[in-house]
Design a protein around this motif. Structure first.
Motif, PDB file in Angstrom:
ATOM      1  N   HIS A 410       0.837  -1.213   0.000  1.00 55.82           N
ATOM      2  CA  HIS A 410       0.000   0.000   0.000  1.00 55.82           C
ATOM      3  C   HIS A 410       0.867   1.257   0.000  1.00 55.82           C
ATOM      4  O   HIS A 410       0.547   2.242  -0.670  1.00 55.82           O
ATOM      5  CB  HIS A 410      -0.926  -0.007   1.217  1.00 55.82           C
ATOM      6  N   ILE A 411       1.972   1.215   0.760  1.00 55.08           N
ATOM      7  CA  ILE A 411       2.893   2.358   0.751  1.00 55.08           C
ATOM      8  C   ILE A 411       3.491   2.532  -0.642  1.00 55.08           C
ATOM      9  O   ILE A 411       3.616   3.659  -1.136  1.00 55.08           O
ATOM     10  CB  ILE A 411       4.013   2.154   1.800  1.00 55.08           C
ATOM     11  N   ALA A 412       3.833   1.418  -1.289  1.00 53.05           N
ATOM     12  CA  ALA A 412       4.390   1.494  -2.646  1.00 53.05           C
ATOM     13  C   ALA A 412       3.401   2.130  -3.606  1.00 53.05           C
ATOM     14  O   ALA A 412       3.780   2.956  -4.455  1.00 53.05           O
ATOM     15  CB  ALA A 412       4.771   0.096  -3.124  1.00 53.05           C
ATOM     16  N   ASP A 413       2.127   1.776  -3.495  1.00 47.71           N
ATOM     17  CA  ASP A 413       1.109   2.365  -4.371  1.00 47.71           C
ATOM     18  C   ASP A 413       1.019   3.876  -4.171  1.00 47.71           C
ATOM     19  O   ASP A 413       0.902   4.648  -5.132  1.00 47.71           O
ATOM     20  CB  ASP A 413      -0.255   1.728  -4.101  1.00 47.71           C
ATOM     21  N   VAL A 414       1.073   4.309  -2.912  1.00 48.60           N
ATOM     22  CA  VAL A 414       1.006   5.741  -2.616  1.00 48.60           C
ATOM     23  C   VAL A 414       2.237   6.463  -3.150  1.00 48.60           C
ATOM     24  O   VAL A 414       2.131   7.528  -3.782  1.00 48.60           O
ATOM     25  CB  VAL A 414       0.856   5.979  -1.098  1.00 48.60           C
ATOM     26  N   MET A 415       3.428   5.898  -2.926  1.00 50.13           N
ATOM     27  CA  MET A 415       4.660   6.529  -3.387  1.00 50.13           C
ATOM     28  C   MET A 415       4.725   6.584  -4.909  1.00 50.13           C
ATOM     29  O   MET A 415       5.187   7.570  -5.490  1.00 50.13           O
ATOM     30  CB  MET A 415       5.877   5.778  -2.834  1.00 50.13           C
ATOM     31  N   MET A 416       4.260   5.507  -5.573  1.00 44.60           N
ATOM     32  CA  MET A 416       4.210   5.523  -7.037  1.00 44.60           C
ATOM     33  C   MET A 416       3.329   6.654  -7.532  1.00 44.60           C
ATOM     34  O   MET A 416       3.671   7.359  -8.489  1.00 44.60           O
ATOM     35  CB  MET A 416       3.663   4.194  -7.563  1.00 44.60           C
ATOM     36  N   ALA A 417       2.188   6.822  -6.891  1.00 40.77           N
ATOM     37  CA  ALA A 417       1.262   7.869  -7.302  1.00 40.77           C
ATOM     38  C   ALA A 417       1.875   9.258  -7.117  1.00 40.77           C
ATOM     39  O   ALA A 417       1.743  10.130  -7.987  1.00 40.77           O
ATOM     40  CB  ALA A 417      -0.039   7.755  -6.514  1.00 40.77           C
ATOM     41  N   LEU A 418       2.561   9.486  -6.004  1.00 45.14           N
ATOM     42  CA  LEU A 418       3.178  10.789  -5.750  1.00 45.14           C
ATOM     43  C   LEU A 418       4.271  11.097  -6.776  1.00 45.14           C
ATOM     44  O   LEU A 418       4.381  12.214  -7.290  1.00 45.14           O
ATOM     45  CB  LEU A 418       3.752  10.833  -4.340  1.00 45.14           C
ATOM     46  N   MET A 419       5.105  10.069  -7.075  1.00 52.40           N
ATOM     47  CA  MET A 419       6.127  10.253  -8.103  1.00 52.40           C
ATOM     48  C   MET A 419       5.495  10.552  -9.457  1.00 52.40           C
ATOM     49  O   MET A 419       5.916  11.460 -10.183  1.00 52.40           O
ATOM     50  CB  MET A 419       6.997   8.993  -8.223  1.00 52.40           C
ATOM     51  N   ALA A 420       4.466   9.777  -9.799  1.00 53.24           N
ATOM     52  CA  ALA A 420       3.840   9.916 -11.119  1.00 53.24           C
ATOM     53  C   ALA A 420       3.126  11.254 -11.266  1.00 53.24           C
ATOM     54  O   ALA A 420       3.203  11.881 -12.323  1.00 53.24           O
ATOM     55  CB  ALA A 420       2.863   8.769 -11.351  1.00 53.24           C
ATOM     56  N   ILE A 421       2.446  11.694 -10.232  1.00 56.04           N
ATOM     57  CA  ILE A 421       1.744  12.985 -10.304  1.00 56.04           C
ATOM     58  C   ILE A 421       2.732  14.114 -10.561  1.00 56.04           C
ATOM     59  O   ILE A 421       2.513  14.989 -11.399  1.00 56.04           O
ATOM     60  CB  ILE A 421       0.942  13.235  -9.005  1.00 56.04           C
TER      61      ILE A 421
END
Length: 476
Positions: A410-421
């Motif tokens: 779940h942390i990975a999903d959040v971090m991926m989203a922050l990087m991608a945004i």
């Protein structure tokens, strides 16, 4: 805590990321006049013409293998299993859709990274999203923010996932204690952290193709051995992708949403298109022909290899075994091993464990090179800080081998989203530059000449470039 990160992940992905990725892909497709697809065959010439690395730079082939090293990790096995358990077989269809979109986005971000590259104090080519945010947009603060996100994601979170996957696979196959797996993995990774970018690239250029081919050949071979089941599997993927099987029960909308979200999440974890990671590799290459677009083509092939070959191979094994859709297990690595054993026999568990170990090792080493690259951008690359980074990476590898942490996904999903945004915002703002690059390449190809990027034709872009980054390019 897991519920909190799961909630944030659902908001980011269910309400924003899927639409942002789709919109960015469609925008760049039209903005570039579909140049990424019209000239995609040029990637072969780019690889063939730059097989030998130049001083202070990687070859295009080495840069591709380096980016594939981070792409080929547990997301290609455990991540696919996780997508199937949460989104059903339809998630695989949306992984394919996301990959097509990702190819366009990867073309844009990697072309920009190659354009805005520069040399460090050791005359080594460096670049990536942080650089084009600073030079192309004049927003160093955005580059700093992105670099921090990348350091946390690739220096800490992703390495924990890789270590956990390897420890679980080794324990299931050979009953090896997790701490032994972690110590061996950390020791091997540490040795290559000391070698530097060029030596890491030389390792990846032979190791990555071997391990990728091993998984693809065996997995597709097993799938063909059960060819009589393949038509039903493919039909199931398509039906589930649109929720047709659930229409009668009234759960079609929910099932469709889960399939799309899971497919896009796991596709990004696997091929990383839009996250801004592969541009760190693309910028290090001395491209030939000497045009930024050439590296955009090369890195698109990484998305194809990762999703359409490696991830599809994993999905077929799981679906043919018939276990993934019916289970809610989080341990995707063990699920993959069980599926392979049911199709091939007891040797399948050991084979998957070997592949996971190789994927984990190359991913951790390549992840570290990305993290160190952004430490250089932050101007915090003193010997002390580099050793702090190495220590943190190794510590997370050890932690991942000792503990199974569902929270980390779940942390990975959040971090991926922050990087991608952050990254997608930057490349969308720089889309006029992508348009110029694509049309410049297309113009020269139509004239029948080798595309060469000449900054003098575009004074406004030339002012943004690092001194000498393109001035010394041969013109013949």
């Amino acid at each position: 805590m897991p519920e909190f990160f799961s909630f944030i992940s659902e908001i980011l992905w269910g309400s924003l990321m899927v639409y942002l990725l789709a919109a960015a892909g469609i925008w760049f497709a039209f903005r570039s006049r579909f140049v990424p697809f019209r000239f995609i065959r040029d990637f072969g010439q780019s690889l063939k013409s730059s097989r030998v690395a130049q001083p202070g730079a990687l070859s295009s082939y080495q840069a591709l293998c380096l980016s594939l090293a981070t792409r080929l990790g547990s997301g290609n096995l455990a991540g696919v299993a996780f997508a199937l358990t949460t989104g059903g077989p339809g998630a695989i269809f949306w992984m394919w859709v996301s990959a097509i979109i990702g190819m366009i986005i990867s073309f844009a971000e990697c072309s920009l990274a190659q354009l805005y590259k520069e040399r460090d104090d050791n005359q080594q080519l460096r670049g990536g999203p942080a650089w084009y945010m600073e030079r192309g947009l004049g927003m160093r603060w955005m580059g700093v923010l992105f670099s921090i996100f990348l350091l946390l994601t690739y220096g800490l979170v992703f390495n924990t996932i890789q270590s956990t996957a390897m420890a679980q696979a080794a324990h299931y196959a050979w009953n090896v204690p997790g701490f032994i797996s972690g110590i061996v993995l950390a020791a091997c990774a540490f040795l290559f952290m000391l070698k530097g970018l060029n030596n890491v690239a030389r390792l990846m250029q032979w190791m990555v193709p071997v391990m990728a081919l091993a998984w693809i050949v065996v997995s597709f071979g097993v799938s063909l051995w059960h060819a009589n089941l393949l038509p039903a599997v493919l039909v199931n993927i398509v039906k589930s992708a649109f929720g047709w099987q659930e229409a009668a029960t009234g759960t079609m909308a929910y099932t469709l949403s889960q399939a799309i979200t899971s497919g896009f999440q796991r596709s990004m974890l696997a091929n990383e298109a839009g996250m801004g990671s592969s541009p760190n590799a693309a910028a290090t290459a001395a491209s030939w022909p000497p045009h930024p677009v050439a590296q955009g083509f090369v890195q698109m092939i990484g998305v194809v290899t990762d999703t359409f070959l490696v991830c599809t191979a994993s999905a077929l094994i799981l679906l043919l075994a018939g276990t993934a859709p019916a289970t809610g297990a989080i341990d995707g690595t063990q699920l993959m091993q069980q599926a392979m054993v049911s199709l091939t026999g007891s040797w399948g568990a050991g084979f998957v464990a070997v592949i996971v170990a190789l994927f984990a090792f190359t991913s951790i080493v390549a992840n570290y090179t990305y993290a160190e690259n952004n430490l250089i951008f932050l101007r915090r690359n003193s010997a002390r800080n580099i050793w702090v980074l190495r220590t943190a990476v190794l510590l997370m590898v050890l932690i991942g081998s000792f503990f199974s942490l569902p929270l980390i996904w779940h942390i990975a999903d959040v971090m991926m989203a922050l990087m991608a945004i952050t990254n997608l915002t930057a490349i969308l703002l720089l889309s006029p530059v992508v348009r110029v690059l694509a049309r410049d390449y297309q113009r020269q190809r139509k004239l029948g000449v080798m595309p060469v990027f000449d900054p003098k034709r575009y004074p406004e872009i030339k002012r943004q470039l690092a001194p000498g980054s393109w001035d010394d390019i041969p013109r013949s």
